[in-house]
Design a protein around this motif. Structure first.
Motif, PDB file in Angstrom:
ATOM      1  N   LEU A   1     -10.097   3.286  -6.787  1.00 40.63           N
ATOM      2  CA  LEU A   1     -11.190   2.946  -5.875  1.00 40.63           C
ATOM      3  C   LEU A   1     -12.011   1.867  -6.567  1.00 40.63           C
ATOM      4  O   LEU A   1     -12.662   2.129  -7.580  1.00 40.63           O
ATOM      5  CB  LEU A   1     -12.056   4.165  -5.565  1.00 40.63           C
TER       6      LEU A   1
ATOM      7  N   ARG B   1     -14.840  -1.335  -6.532  1.00 39.72           N
ATOM      8  CA  ARG B   1     -15.992  -1.951  -5.861  1.00 39.72           C
ATOM      9  C   ARG B   1     -15.701  -3.390  -5.466  1.00 39.72           C
ATOM     10  O   ARG B   1     -16.239  -3.900  -4.478  1.00 39.72           O
ATOM     11  CB  ARG B   1     -17.210  -1.914  -6.785  1.00 39.72           C
TER      12      ARG B   1
ATOM     13  N   ASP C   1     -16.458   2.216  -9.468  1.00 43.09           N
ATOM     14  CA  ASP C   1     -15.044   2.044  -9.794  1.00 43.09           C
ATOM     15  C   ASP C   1     -14.507   3.359 -10.352  1.00 43.09           C
ATOM     16  O   ASP C   1     -15.084   3.937 -11.288  1.00 43.09           O
ATOM     17  CB  ASP C   1     -14.869   0.949 -10.844  1.00 43.09           C
ATOM     18  N   GLN C   2     -13.402   3.829  -9.780  1.00 43.86           N
ATOM     19  CA  GLN C   2     -12.810   5.084 -10.241  1.00 43.86           C
ATOM     20  C   GLN C   2     -11.293   4.973 -10.278  1.00 43.86           C
ATOM     21  O   GLN C   2     -10.675   4.292  -9.463  1.00 43.86           O
ATOM     22  CB  GLN C   2     -13.204   6.249  -9.322  1.00 43.86           C
TER      23      GLN C   2
ATOM     24  N   ILE D   1     -17.271   1.243  -1.513  1.00 44.54           N
ATOM     25  CA  ILE D   1     -17.114   1.986  -2.775  1.00 44.54           C
ATOM     26  C   ILE D   1     -18.217   1.557  -3.730  1.00 44.54           C
ATOM     27  O   ILE D   1     -18.399   0.370  -4.005  1.00 44.54           O
ATOM     28  CB  ILE D   1     -15.719   1.726  -3.364  1.00 44.54           C
ATOM     29  N   GLU D   2     -18.956   2.518  -4.212  1.00 46.00           N
ATOM     30  CA  GLU D   2     -20.114   2.240  -5.054  1.00 46.00           C
ATOM     31  C   GLU D   2     -19.805   2.348  -6.542  1.00 46.00           C
ATOM     32  O   GLU D   2     -20.572   1.860  -7.374  1.00 46.00           O
ATOM     33  CB  GLU D   2     -21.258   3.197  -4.701  1.00 46.00           C
TER      34      GLU D   2
ATOM     35  N   TYR E   1     -13.734  11.229  -0.345  1.00 46.97           N
ATOM     36  CA  TYR E   1     -13.887   9.856   0.160  1.00 46.97           C
ATOM     37  C   TYR E   1     -13.236   9.712   1.531  1.00 46.97           C
ATOM     38  O   TYR E   1     -13.811   9.122   2.465  1.00 46.97           O
ATOM     39  CB  TYR E   1     -13.267   8.875  -0.842  1.00 46.97           C
TER      40      TYR E   1
ATOM     41  N   GLY F   1     -11.595  -1.781  -2.608  1.00 45.40           N
ATOM     42  CA  GLY F   1     -11.145  -0.688  -1.759  1.00 45.40           C
ATOM     43  C   GLY F   1     -10.154   0.191  -2.480  1.00 45.40           C
ATOM     44  O   GLY F   1     -10.288   0.450  -3.684  1.00 45.40           O
ATOM     45  N   VAL F   2      -9.134   0.655  -1.764  1.00 45.47           N
ATOM     46  CA  VAL F   2      -8.162   1.623  -2.287  1.00 45.47           C
ATOM     47  C   VAL F   2      -6.869   0.910  -2.650  1.00 45.47           C
ATOM     48  O   VAL F   2      -6.305   0.166  -1.844  1.00 45.47           O
ATOM     49  CB  VAL F   2      -7.870   2.720  -1.247  1.00 45.47           C
TER      50      VAL F   2
END
Length: 430
Positions: free
Chosen positions: A354, A356, A317-318, A314-315, A301, A378-379
């Motif tokens: 991360l 969305r 959610d992680q 961000i596509e 990323y 975002g982050v």
């Protein structure tokens, strides 16, 4: 400053010394995975063992066969290659004769990129180290092809005024820039928990317009006793080191030409991003069972943002989590002592989200009630104390629904480890 349209590159340090059993299938798997995760090239670290030359030619041949246009370049390990005699310079030339004109050779400004690990004290049969030695070595290498030389000379970073970059070099690679190597147990707590990762600023004014290659690394732990490599230490990898270093380089993108991530497969120093394959350098005791591939995804990323000059939306959610396997002051029946600097780390697990869109993160260890943290789109960087006998648990909640969760069942924070292991277990949400 670089022109705003100057192309940026992200490459990854690759230890050829760990590839003795490699087949073309192994090379293909590594190249495809690196290419898919935003790397432009491997920096192939090669030492004095003759068999490594065959692995390098196999790697170049596989890269060409795959057709991905993935690039490769040589990083001569001058802690392994003696660099004392004219014959050592000819050894470097021999490598470039094999690959310097290959279609997959990384060219920088039209020349074959060549780097090093160390090399300050090499003489190559000349009367002095430094510029005389490397001017000679460069002239020998360039019998094969023109080179763009970006060495990692450590004396320059001790005192750039006393040890300037040789005129024979086209730039410099700041190997140690990716870690807060200055931290010790006596460092102020404020500096420990938010260490400076911007030491690049001390050296950039000494480069002029020459190429600057910066380092990024997620971790550092090595555990070799006096009977082997006698290297037993950590650098503090806490505080979301991988992300914070990238954030610094993104904020100063116009001063950096190339970022080299350390590393793809240096198992001995615990900063590998890739799946473990090949031959480990007697590091199984702290590497086996400690996956790092989620770092590869997270790194991708930021690598894309560096190359494109902007953070991408961000596509998905992680959640990324990582932690050490036991308390830092635990006692183990290990013939090798706790690593030097063991005191500088903290017993917490580290979380990067991360997202969305805005959400709530729930963090817990074991079955306790979780703590809530607000995350913006975002982050987000979070942390949570570890508890002996428990694991790591993170959920993202949006509009009352769970949108991502990470609860690695294999991980338990152990009170009584068999060996001192300051490596990280890394996981990502499904």
């Amino acid at each position: 400053m670089d022109p705003p349209n100057r192309e940026k590159y992200v490459v990854c340090h690759f230890m050829v010394g760990n590839t003795f059993p490699y087949s073309s299938n192994d090379w293909a798997a590594d190249i495809q995975l690196a290419h898919a995760n935003g790397f432009d090239a491997f920096a192939l670290n090669v030492g004095h063992e003759d068999w490594q030359m065959k692995r390098v030619t196999d790697c170049y041949a596989t890269a060409l066969q795959l057709g991905t246009n993935f690039k490769l370049f040589l990083s001569f390990d001058m802690s392994s290659i003696p660099g004392r005699t004219v014959a050592d310079a000819e050894y470097l030339h021999q490598y470039l004769e094999l690959v310097g004109h290959h279609p997959n050779q990384f060219l920088y400004e039209g020349r074959a990129l060549v780097s090093t690990f160390a090399g300050d004290d090499c003489k190559f049969g000349q009367t002095s180290t430094g510029d005389q030695a490397w001017s000679f070595a460069r002239s020998v290498m360039e019998k094969a092809c023109p080179v763009h030389l970006i060495p990692a000379f450590f004396k320059f970073f001790e005192d750039p005024a006393l040890y300037p970059v040789p005129t024979s070099a086209d730039g410099i690679f700041y190997w140690n820039g990716g870690w807060p190597t200055h931290l010790t147990e006596s460092s102020p707590r404020l500096e420990l928990v938010s260490p400076s990762l911007n030491t690049d600023r001390f050296y950039l004014p000494h480069l002029g317009r020459r190429t600057y290659m910066a380092a990024v690394s997620p971790w550092f732990f090595t555990h070799y006793g006096k009977s082997s490599y006698n290297k037993n230490l950590i650098y503090r990898g806490d505080d979301w080191l991988l992300v914070r270093r990238w954030e610094h380089l993104l904020a100063h993108r116009d001063t950096v030409d190339i970022v080299q991530v350390i590393s793809w497969n240096d198992y001995g120093e615990s900063h590998y991003l890739a799946p473990v394959r090949g031959a480990q350098p007697y590091s199984q005791g702290w590497v086996d069972g400690f996956p790092h591939e989620p770092w590869l995804v997270l790194n991708a990323y930021f690598a894309r943002a560096f190359k494109e000059g902007r953070m991408q939306p961000i596509e998905q959610d992680q959640i990324f989590v990582w932690a050490r396997p036991h308390p830092k002051d635990a006692t183990a029946l290990d013939p090798v002592s706790r690593p030097n600097n063991w005191q500088v780390t903290d017993d917490v697990f580290w979380v990067v989200v991360l997202a969305r869109a805005p959400c709530t993160a729930l963090l817990a260890t074991g079955d306790e009630d979780p703590s809530q943290f607000s995350c913006s789109a975002g982050v987000s960087k979070l942390s949570y104390p570890l508890k002996v006998g428990c694991g790591m648990r993170v959920e993202l909640i949006r509009h009352g629904a769970v949108v991502a969760q990470c609860n690695p069942g294999e991980y338990v924070f152990q009170a009584e480890p068999k060996v001192y292991n300051f490596n990280a277990y890394v996981a990502v949400s499904e």
